[in-house]
Design an enzyme around this catalytic site. Structure first.
Site, PDB file in Angstrom:
ATOM      1  N   CYS A   1       2.838  -1.473  10.599  1.00 25.34           N
ATOM      2  CA  CYS A   1       4.239  -1.321  11.024  1.00 25.34           C
ATOM      3  C   CYS A   1       4.367  -0.095  11.925  1.00 25.34           C
ATOM      4  O   CYS A   1       3.455   0.733  12.036  1.00 25.34           O
ATOM      5  CB  CYS A   1       5.155  -1.198   9.806  1.00 25.34           C
ATOM      6  SG  CYS A   1       5.185   0.445   9.059  1.00 25.34           S
TER       7      CYS A   1
ATOM      8  N   ASN B   1      -0.061  -0.861  -0.630  1.00 30.56           N
ATOM      9  CA  ASN B   1       1.387  -0.632  -0.605  1.00 30.56           C
ATOM     10  C   ASN B   1       1.896  -0.421  -2.025  1.00 30.56           C
ATOM     11  O   ASN B   1       1.398  -1.019  -2.988  1.00 30.56           O
ATOM     12  CB  ASN B   1       2.148  -1.742   0.137  1.00 30.56           C
ATOM     13  CG  ASN B   1       1.859  -3.150  -0.370  1.00 30.56           C
ATOM     14  OD1 ASN B   1       0.805  -3.420  -0.923  1.00 30.56           O
ATOM     15  ND2 ASN B   1       2.802  -4.042  -0.172  1.00 30.56           N
TER      16      ASN B   1
ATOM     17  N   GLU C   1      -1.282   1.698   4.674  1.00 32.15           N
ATOM     18  CA  GLU C   1      -1.906   2.605   5.645  1.00 32.15           C
ATOM     19  C   GLU C   1      -1.511   4.051   5.372  1.00 32.15           C
ATOM     20  O   GLU C   1      -2.330   4.960   5.401  1.00 32.15           O
ATOM     21  CB  GLU C   1      -1.484   2.242   7.079  1.00 32.15           C
ATOM     22  CG  GLU C   1      -1.851   0.838   7.509  1.00 32.15           C
ATOM     23  CD  GLU C   1      -0.754  -0.181   7.209  1.00 32.15           C
ATOM     24  OE1 GLU C   1      -0.166  -0.119   6.116  1.00 32.15           O
ATOM     25  OE2 GLU C   1      -0.503  -1.025   8.067  1.00 32.15           O
TER      26      GLU C   1
ATOM     27  N   CYS D   1       3.835   3.392  10.299  1.00 34.56           N
ATOM     28  CA  CYS D   1       2.418   3.698  10.046  1.00 34.56           C
ATOM     29  C   CYS D   1       1.687   4.038  11.339  1.00 34.56           C
ATOM     30  O   CYS D   1       0.818   4.915  11.359  1.00 34.56           O
ATOM     31  CB  CYS D   1       1.750   2.534   9.323  1.00 34.56           C
ATOM     32  SG  CYS D   1       2.300   2.405   7.607  1.00 34.56           S
TER      33      CYS D   1
HETATM   34  N1  THU Z   1       3.486  -3.148   4.473  1.00 34.26           N
HETATM   35  C1  THU Z   1       2.360  -2.373   4.506  1.00 34.26           C
HETATM   36  O1  THU Z   1       1.821  -1.965   3.468  1.00 34.26           O
HETATM   37  N2  THU Z   1       1.862  -2.048   5.716  1.00 34.26           N
HETATM   38  C2  THU Z   1       2.408  -2.426   6.903  1.00 34.26           C
HETATM   39  O2  THU Z   1       1.996  -1.941   7.936  1.00 34.26           O
HETATM   40  C3  THU Z   1       3.476  -3.414   6.928  1.00 34.26           C
HETATM   41  C4  THU Z   1       4.171  -3.656   5.632  1.00 34.26           C
HETATM   42  C5  THU Z   1       4.062  -3.470   3.153  1.00 34.26           C
HETATM   43  C6  THU Z   1       5.389  -2.826   2.892  1.00 34.26           C
HETATM   44  C7  THU Z   1       5.986  -3.746   1.853  1.00 34.26           C
HETATM   45  O3  THU Z   1       5.517  -3.327   0.571  1.00 34.26           O
HETATM   46  C8  THU Z   1       5.381  -5.102   2.168  1.00 34.26           C
HETATM   47  O4  THU Z   1       4.287  -4.869   3.038  1.00 34.26           O
HETATM   48  C9  THU Z   1       6.351  -6.060   2.852  1.00 34.26           C
HETATM   49  O5  THU Z   1       6.916  -5.466   3.961  1.00 34.26           O
END
Ligand code: THU
Length: 140
Positions: free
Chosen positions: A93, A45, A58, A96
């Protein structure tokens, strides 16, 4: 799924936690995307001071792979946790799931969630995103 490939995917997803840029949420996420021809694409992320432009691990992996010419994928591993400490499963999420739906077969594409190399959960994309909107929907 071949056990060695699965191990490699989990190791790559955990490695990507080191590159996670999450100064706002402090929630680090790592992903490893497996292409149909056996290449692994890592993602993390990447947050932003304006919050909205932040990108999930993702999607970073998918966009990185697509920008390398890949469009055919068989699995992704996702790991995440506060300050990079993985204590629970980190499911993708909704955004994604939809991005994966663009390139991945919901019936066969496997999402591997890992707490550790030993504690894993496997689901198909279709289980995570049932009755999803895809390219084929636009043809109807
Ligand atoms: N996040 C992801 O990288 N993938 C997901 O599927 C859920 C959330 C990240 C986004 C943000 O940087 C942090 O997790 C908190 O939401």
């Amino acid at each position: 799924m071949n056990e060695q490939i699965k191990k490699d995917m989990i190791a790559e997803a955990f490695k990507m936690l080191e590159y996670s840029y999450a100064p706002y949420s402090h929630f680090k996420v790592g992903a490893a995307l497996l292409s149909a021809n056996g290449m692994l694409y890592g993602g993390c992320n990447v947050e932003n001071a304006a919050y909205g432009p932040s990108n999930c691990a993702e999607r970073t992996a998918v966009f990185r792979a697509v920008a390398c010419g890949e469009r055919d994928f068989s699995a992704i591993c996702v790991v995440g946790g506060k300050e990079g400490e993985v204590t629970d499963f980190c499911p993708p999420c909704g955004v994604c799931r939809q991005v994966l739906r663009e390139f991945c077969d919901p019936d066969t594409f496997t999402v591997i969630l890992a707490k550790s190399p030993e504690e894993t959960k496997e689901l198909t994309l279709g289980e995570l995103l049932p009755f999803g909107f895809g390219r084929e929907t636009l043809e109807n």
